[in-house]
Design an enzyme around this catalytic site. Structure first.
Site, PDB file in Angstrom:
ATOM      1  CB  ILE A  18      40.270  37.747  45.023  1.00 30.04           C
ATOM      2  CG1 ILE A  18      41.041  38.018  46.316  1.00 30.04           C
ATOM      3  CG2 ILE A  18      38.996  36.963  45.332  1.00 30.04           C
ATOM      4  CD1 ILE A  18      40.313  38.928  47.297  1.00 30.04           C
ATOM      5  CG  ASP A  61      35.666  50.267  32.857  1.00 25.53           C
ATOM      6  OD1 ASP A  61      35.348  49.830  33.983  1.00 25.53           O
ATOM      7  OD2 ASP A  61      36.170  51.398  32.694  1.00 25.53           O
ATOM      8  CB  VAL A  62      32.499  46.496  35.917  1.00 26.83           C
ATOM      9  CG1 VAL A  62      32.905  45.067  35.620  1.00 26.83           C
ATOM     10  CG2 VAL A  62      33.459  47.161  36.897  1.00 26.83           C
ATOM     11  CG  ASN A  88      36.783  39.519  42.130  1.00 28.37           C
ATOM     12  OD1 ASN A  88      36.960  39.360  43.329  1.00 28.37           O
ATOM     13  ND2 ASN A  88      37.789  39.741  41.297  1.00 28.37           N
ATOM     14  CE1 TYR A 153      38.625  48.606  47.963  1.00 25.57           C
ATOM     15  CE2 TYR A 153      39.160  48.462  50.296  1.00 25.57           C
ATOM     16  CZ  TYR A 153      38.890  47.846  49.091  1.00 25.57           C
ATOM     17  OH  TYR A 153      38.875  46.475  49.011  1.00 25.57           O
ATOM     18  CE  LYS A 157      35.667  46.429  47.804  1.00 29.36           C
ATOM     19  NZ  LYS A 157      35.194  45.509  46.759  1.00 29.36           N
ATOM     20  CB  THR A 188      45.542  40.745  45.361  1.00 32.08           C
ATOM     21  OG1 THR A 188      45.270  41.978  46.042  1.00 32.08           O
ATOM     22  CG2 THR A 188      44.727  39.611  45.985  1.00 32.08           C
ATOM     23  CG  LEU A 190      43.361  45.574  43.583  1.00 37.54           C
ATOM     24  CD1 LEU A 190      41.911  45.307  43.952  1.00 37.54           C
ATOM     25  CD2 LEU A 190      43.511  46.990  43.056  1.00 37.54           C
TER      26      LEU A 190
END
Length: 266
Positions: A18, A61-62, A88, A153, A157, A188, A190
């Site tokens: 994405i 790396d975020v 993102n 996960y 979110k 994607t 992922l």
């Protein structure tokens, strides 16, 4: 007129999936881009399609606050401002029930998917105050409705949804809008990884098509179009919105078939 003319976008996870589709859409809309990724190989691949004097890449790396701080500083040094932060970057593994998820897996998911938003906001908010910019978070429909064998996960979110709304309230006095986009399935890397972790990977494609009321699992460009709208001035009076771009999946999200049911023998 280009929707993002003279806008500077700081985009995390913008080299595949994405994020890569968003990078292409933003570039075509006239934005100057600072694209962050923790994968040097994907940066190299993205450069071949996105190379432009108005686009720079930064390896970071975020989940690492110091690296994000350096990336923000680099973006400001190159472009002089930041108008949009699009959070993102994210990971989805493992696809497991909560009791099967290790402490390390749990922490990693939250460090990336939620911690990344904290880090970009911590180090980028002053730039956004100056520009009166906006923040966009890539969420997921499962943050609202849950998902089988994907507990950690979906928890991240759900946190993204709550963060988005709270941030929208906190930063509205500065003219900063904060929104999130919430896809269901999107083809994607992922998603392909998630599919291979399912009890019956061969049925995953059919399942992913069927969960969407419109009858198919889309590519990332449909999400990018919605993201472009949300960060543009066309959405100038929208904040605190969790926008589903889901093909109607939330109208009746279908369960895995019995052959895929991970809990049939427990």
């Amino acid at each position: 007129m280009l929707l993002l003319a003279d806008k500077v976008v700081f985009l995390t996870g913008g080299t595949e999936g994405i994020g890569f589709e968003c990078a292409k859409a933003y570039q075509q809309a006239g934005a100057r881009l600072c694209i962050i990724s923790n994968d040097s190989e994907s940066i190299h691949r993205a450069k071949t399609q996105l190379e432009s004097n108005a686009t720079v890449f930064f390896l970071a790396d975020v989940a690492n606050a110091a690296q994000v701080q350096k990336a923000i500083a680099h973006c400001l040094a190159v472009f002089g401002k930041i108008d949009v932060i699009h959070n993102n970057a994210g990971i989805s593994s493992p696809s497991k029930a909560l009791h099967e998820t290790t402490e390390q897996e749990w922490k990693k998911l939250f460090e990336v998917n939620v911690g990344g938003i904290h880090h970009t906001t911590l180090h980028g908010i002053e730039a956004l105050k100056k520009s009166g910019g906006s923040i966009l978070n890539t969420g997921s429909l499962v943050g609202e409705i849950g998902q089988e064998i994907h507990a950690a996960y979906t928890a991240t979110k759900g946190a993204v949804n709550a963060l988005t709304k709270s941030m929208a309230l906190d930063y509205a006095p500065f003219g900063i809008r904060v929104n999130a986009v919430a896809p269901a399935g999107v083809i994607t890397p992922l998603l392909r990884s998630w599919s291979q972790q399912q009890p019956d990977p061969d049925l995953a494609e059919e399942y992913l098509n069927n969960i969407h009321a419109l009858g198919y699992c889309p590519e990332g460009d449909v999400i990018a179009d919605a993201c472009l709208f949300l960060i543009s001035d066309m959405a100038r009076f929208i904040t605190g919105c969790i926008l589903p771009v889901s093909g109607g999946a939330e109208l009746g999200y279908k369960k895995l078939s019995s052959k895929q049911n991970h809990f049939h023998d427990l």
